[in-house]
Design a protein around this motif. Structure first.
Motif, PDB file in Angstrom:
ATOM      1  N   ARG A   3       0.837  -1.197   0.000  1.00 22.81           N
ATOM      2  CA  ARG A   3       0.000   0.000   0.000  1.00 22.81           C
ATOM      3  C   ARG A   3       0.874   1.250   0.000  1.00 22.81           C
ATOM      4  O   ARG A   3       1.753   1.406   0.839  1.00 22.81           O
ATOM      5  N   PHE A 409      -3.684   1.903  -5.871  1.00 19.51           N
ATOM      6  CA  PHE A 409      -4.534   2.745  -5.025  1.00 19.51           C
ATOM      7  C   PHE A 409      -5.733   1.930  -4.549  1.00 19.51           C
ATOM      8  O   PHE A 409      -6.822   1.998  -5.130  1.00 19.51           O
ATOM      9  N   PRO A 410      -5.561   1.163  -3.500  1.00 21.20           N
ATOM     10  CA  PRO A 410      -6.593   0.194  -3.091  1.00 21.20           C
ATOM     11  C   PRO A 410      -7.880   0.824  -2.599  1.00 21.20           C
ATOM     12  O   PRO A 410      -8.892   0.123  -2.488  1.00 21.20           O
ATOM     13  N   GLU A 411      -7.889   2.124  -2.303  1.00 23.17           N
ATOM     14  CA  GLU A 411      -9.116   2.754  -1.820  1.00 23.17           C
ATOM     15  C   GLU A 411     -10.031   3.203  -2.957  1.00 23.17           C
ATOM     16  O   GLU A 411     -11.134   3.692  -2.703  1.00 23.17           O
ATOM     17  N   LEU A 412      -9.583   3.044  -4.199  1.00 26.24           N
ATOM     18  CA  LEU A 412     -10.398   3.389  -5.352  1.00 26.24           C
ATOM     19  C   LEU A 412     -10.550   2.168  -6.252  1.00 26.24           C
ATOM     20  O   LEU A 412      -9.654   1.313  -6.306  1.00 26.24           O
ATOM     21  N   HIS A 453      -7.720  12.122  -4.910  1.00 27.48           N
ATOM     22  CA  HIS A 453      -7.824  10.727  -4.479  1.00 27.48           C
ATOM     23  C   HIS A 453      -8.703  10.621  -3.232  1.00 27.48           C
ATOM     24  O   HIS A 453      -9.667   9.846  -3.177  1.00 27.48           O
ATOM     25  N   ASP A 454      -8.396  11.400  -2.209  1.00 29.26           N
ATOM     26  CA  ASP A 454      -9.141  11.318  -0.958  1.00 29.26           C
ATOM     27  C   ASP A 454     -10.589  11.780  -1.140  1.00 29.26           C
ATOM     28  O   ASP A 454     -11.514  11.212  -0.556  1.00 29.26           O
ATOM     29  N   ARG A 457     -12.466   9.015  -2.915  1.00 27.13           N
ATOM     30  CA  ARG A 457     -12.699   7.948  -1.932  1.00 27.13           C
ATOM     31  C   ARG A 457     -13.865   8.289  -1.021  1.00 27.13           C
ATOM     32  O   ARG A 457     -14.747   7.449  -0.764  1.00 27.13           O
ATOM     33  N   ASP A 458     -13.900   9.525  -0.535  1.00 28.99           N
ATOM     34  CA  ASP A 458     -14.943   9.913   0.406  1.00 28.99           C
ATOM     35  C   ASP A 458     -16.313  10.001  -0.260  1.00 28.99           C
ATOM     36  O   ASP A 458     -17.345   9.674   0.362  1.00 28.99           O
ATOM     37  N   ARG A 461     -17.492   6.417  -0.540  1.00 29.86           N
ATOM     38  CA  ARG A 461     -17.930   5.913   0.767  1.00 29.86           C
ATOM     39  C   ARG A 461     -19.303   6.451   1.144  1.00 29.86           C
ATOM     40  O   ARG A 461     -20.144   5.719   1.674  1.00 29.86           O
TER      41      ARG A 461
END
Length: 465
Positions: A3, A409-412, A453-454, A457-458, A461
């Protein structure tokens, strides 16, 4: 796969987008000419493309900008001629002047250093009789908004509100946020004074728009990406640049010398220079396809390749509108050119959040709009496929003029792609979620900008609640 830390990622992204390195030391007169050109060009575009007042232009377009000209533009005053739609800025104690003139659909063109007001009449103006665009009609989105549950709505509203503060970057200054699916506007918010019709500069998001113009040309069988660019300037049998393909250019892998910072093309962007005098003149440094290097000239050369397929300049200037923009309703988009008519589609596009979202929806629909195949059916897959040569591992990957948020980018979702531009311009497409996210801004040069990116992600979510 390991990561990637967001600290490392943010540093890498900042380094890639920084505009602090000049190509070479310039004389004071040249720097003054750049500053006057910057002020004339941005004022012209903001007034006549974006319908902005001078006070808002000073606040948004002319603060937090490239240090080479930041102080100088504050000491200059633009002369705005609304009747003839041009802006003139004097420099060197009034001895010289820079002029930027507006044209329908094509926005503002910066005249070369030394040009006078009389030169305005000589600028190509193929859309002189075009009718001004009216308000944005909201198509293709349904009038009825997508219904979210209370928890989703509250969470998404909170994310959007944070986007207009400093939560995603201390240097962030957000002007617009838009979240859409092909059917619905899910969320939309603007800074005070902005509307859905307020255009602002895309900066390097223009590169992905340029790739879409190339895609339309491929669909029309004017171009093939795997064929040599075939530029006239490279036609001598001893010229090794003959081996550069259109795909090399789309992949940022031409191998051409673009100085230390390939994202610095000051003479074209604010010096009144020509694409044909700069981008086409560079020599090879490495074998085409061997190296990834972010270079404005590669995008400019890709569009120059298209221009040389047309018999007349007017045919070339009309093509992006007739075959792409007008068809998808991007009626508040201005593709600006140099004074000889080459599109500066590495940066100089003015458009709205909704028009960018329309381009995103076109890609979600695999190039189809109202039943017509505008882009090749496999174009989304093409631009989303990693180029053979890639950026540093901490940064997003690269396809064909689009950035790739793949398994690094594992959160996307792995199919997330983005068009990214200076001062916080982002168009994010997530095919697996049938979602497009647009963020516009006036982020401050040299400070941590908006972290797309953040934010993405948000948003995801919140919608998943």
């Amino acid at each position: 796969m390991r990561r990637t830390s967001m600290t490392t990622l943010s540093s890498a992204l900042l380094a890639l987008s920084a505009l602090q390195i000049s190509n070479a030391a310039e004389t004071e007169t040249t720097e003054n000419a750049y500053a006057a050109g910057y002020l004339a060009g941005f004022t012209c575009s903001a007034v006549f493309n974006g319908n902005k007042e001078v006070s808002a232009i000073r606040r948004d377009e002319l603060t937090g900008i490239y240090p080479l000209v930041a102080d100088k533009v504050q000491q200059m005053e633009p002369e705005i001629n609304r009747d003839h739609r041009y802006v003139r800025v004097t420099y060197d104690e009034g001895q010289r002047a820079r002029i930027s003139v507006w044209r329908p659909k094509l926005g503002c063109v910066d005249l070369p250093v030394g040009a006078s007001i009389n030169a305005i009449a000589k600028v190509a103006n193929p859309f002189a009789d075009a009718v001004a665009s009216s308000g944005d009609d909201g198509a293709p989105w349904a009038e009825r908004p997508l219904r979210l549950n209370d928890e989703q709505q509250q969470a998404l509203t909170a994310v959007i509100d944070r986007a207009f503060g400093k939560a995603y970057g201390s240097g962030a200054r957000t002007s617009a946020v838009l979240v859409v699916s092909p059917e619905h506007i899910i969320a939309e918010k603007y800074q005070p004074g902005f509307t859905p019709e307020t255009a602002q500069r895309t900066w390097s998001v223009a590169k992905s728009i340029g790739a879409s113009v190339i895609g339309a040309a491929v669909q029309q069988r004017l171009l093939e990406v795997d064929e040599p660019a075939g530029l006239e300037n490279w036609s001598h049998e001893l010229d090794p640049r003959r081996a550069i393909t259109l795909e090399n250019l789309l992949h940022m892998a031409s191998g051409l010398d673009s100085n230390k910072a390939g994202n610095r093309t000051d003479r074209v962007y604010m010096g009144g220079g020509l694409v044909s005098d700069t981008a086409t003149e560079s020599a090879l440094e490495v074998t085409p396809g061997e190296r990834w290097k972010y270079a404005n000239n590669d995008t400019l050369l890709a569009l120059r390749t298209l221009r040389e397929r047309f018999a007349t300049l007017d045919d070339y200037l009309r093509f992006p509108y007739a075959q792409l923009l007008d068809k998808v309703g991007m009626e508040h988009t201005f593709l600006e050119t140099d004074w000889q008519g080459d599109f500066i589609l590495s940066s100089q596009v003015w458009t709205t959040a909704r028009d960018l979202a329309r381009l995103g929806v076109l890609h979600l629909n695999n190039g189809v709009w109202n039943g017509e195949q505008i882009l090749p059916a496999d174009w989304l897959n093409y631009i989303s496929s990693p180029a053979p040569a890639q950026p540093p591992t901490a940064a997003p990957g690269y396809g064909a003029q689009w950035w790739l948020y793949n398994e690094r980018f594992p959160e996307l979702p792995n199919d997330t792609i983005a068009a990214r531009g200076n001062r916080g311009q982002f168009l994010v497409i997530i095919p697996s979620r049938n979602l497009v996210i647009v963020r516009r801004g006036y982020d401050i040069a040299g400070e941590p900008g908006f972290n797309e990116h953040d934010f993405t992600r948000d948003v995801l979510r919140a919608l998943a609640l």
